[in-house]
Design a protein around this motif. Structure first.
Motif, PDB file in Angstrom:
ATOM      1  N   HIS A 129      -1.267  -1.692  -3.397  1.00 15.24           N
ATOM      2  CA  HIS A 129      -1.919  -1.016  -2.277  1.00 15.24           C
ATOM      3  C   HIS A 129      -0.962  -0.934  -1.097  1.00 15.24           C
ATOM      4  N   ARG A 130      -1.102   0.103  -0.310  1.00 17.28           N
ATOM      5  CA  ARG A 130      -0.244   0.311   0.849  1.00 17.28           C
ATOM      6  C   ARG A 130      -0.289  -0.877   1.807  1.00 17.28           C
ATOM      7  N   GLU A 160       0.729   8.013  -3.977  1.00 20.17           N
ATOM      8  CA  GLU A 160      -0.294   7.320  -3.211  1.00 20.17           C
ATOM      9  C   GLU A 160      -1.605   8.080  -3.374  1.00 20.17           C
ATOM     10  N   THR A 161      -2.684   7.332  -3.534  1.00 22.29           N
ATOM     11  CA  THR A 161      -3.996   7.927  -3.753  1.00 22.29           C
ATOM     12  C   THR A 161      -5.029   7.164  -2.939  1.00 22.29           C
ATOM     13  N   ALA A 162      -5.823   7.875  -2.160  1.00 27.56           N
ATOM     14  CA  ALA A 162      -6.914   7.244  -1.418  1.00 27.56           C
ATOM     15  C   ALA A 162      -8.062   6.945  -2.386  1.00 27.56           C
ATOM     16  N   ASP A 197     -11.913   0.822   1.459  1.00 30.00           N
ATOM     17  CA  ASP A 197     -11.157   2.070   1.398  1.00 30.00           C
ATOM     18  C   ASP A 197      -9.679   1.687   1.396  1.00 30.00           C
ATOM     19  N   ILE A 227      -5.414   2.677  -0.037  1.00 34.85           N
ATOM     20  CA  ILE A 227      -4.423   3.635  -0.526  1.00 34.85           C
ATOM     21  C   ILE A 227      -3.703   2.948  -1.679  1.00 34.85           C
ATOM     22  N   GLU A 228      -3.984   3.391  -2.910  1.00 32.48           N
ATOM     23  CA  GLU A 228      -3.282   2.847  -4.078  1.00 32.48           C
ATOM     24  C   GLU A 228      -1.885   3.442  -4.128  1.00 32.48           C
ATOM     25  N   GLN A 229      -0.951   2.645  -4.594  1.00 38.05           N
ATOM     26  CA  GLN A 229       0.430   3.086  -4.753  1.00 38.05           C
ATOM     27  C   GLN A 229       0.896   2.828  -6.179  1.00 38.05           C
TER      28      GLN A 229
END
Length: 160
Positions: free
Chosen positions: A121-122, A141-143, A150, A152-154
């Motif tokens: 995660h960010r 990166e994906t919200a 909530d 942001i996956e990395q």
């Protein structure tokens, strides 16, 4: 003060590792109770079916005190996946994470993997800086909403 060693993960480490992930991610990130069971499933699958010739896990330990973990598992025949990289707060900022990452990447390289990937995660800024310094690239990166937050996956990758 005892030297910090990296030893092989054993099933006796499972409950400690599940507990540490659950507690630390709840306190540091506000994760809900779904995260610990995910870690338990990952570890149970690893214990039941990992290929010791191509996959391993390490526990960082100082004396009798466990300080963290890191795992290298097969994603494909040529790609390894870094999993369950964790350091307890008192072990952070001392170069141990860098040592653990280098050990994991070296294992993957020695086993013939040509690249590695990981998911994080960010919010894990220190880990992201460590990955970047070791030659990893942030690919996506994906919200998302996961573990009650909530996020942001990395996805990161590195050529070995």
């Amino acid at each position: 003060m005892a030297e910090i060693t990296l030893r092989s993960f054993t099933p006796a480490d499972r409950d400690w590792l599940v507990d540490q992930h659950g507690r630390l991610y709840a306190s540091d990130e506000g994760f809900d109770g779904t995260f610990g069971p995910l870690v338990a499933t990952i570890l149970d699958d690893y214990i039941a079916a990992h290929d010791p010739s191509r996959e391993t896990g390490w526990i960082a330990q100082q004396g009798a005190t466990r300080l963290g973990s890191i795992f290298c598992v097969a994603l494909t025949p040529s790609t390894a996946k870094l999993r369950l990289f964790l350091l307890v707060p008192e072990a952070r900022g001392k170069g141990l994470g860098k040592r653990m990452l280098a050990t994991c990447m070296g294992f993957a390289r020695d086993r013939g993997y040509t690249d590695m990937q990981l998911w994080t995660h960010r919010s894990h800024e220190a880990a992201g800086a460590l990955y970047k310094a070791a030659g990893w690239s942030l690919d996506r990166e994906t919200a998302v909403t996961s573990f009650g937050q909530d996020l942001i996956e990395q996805e990161w990758t590195v050529r070995l």
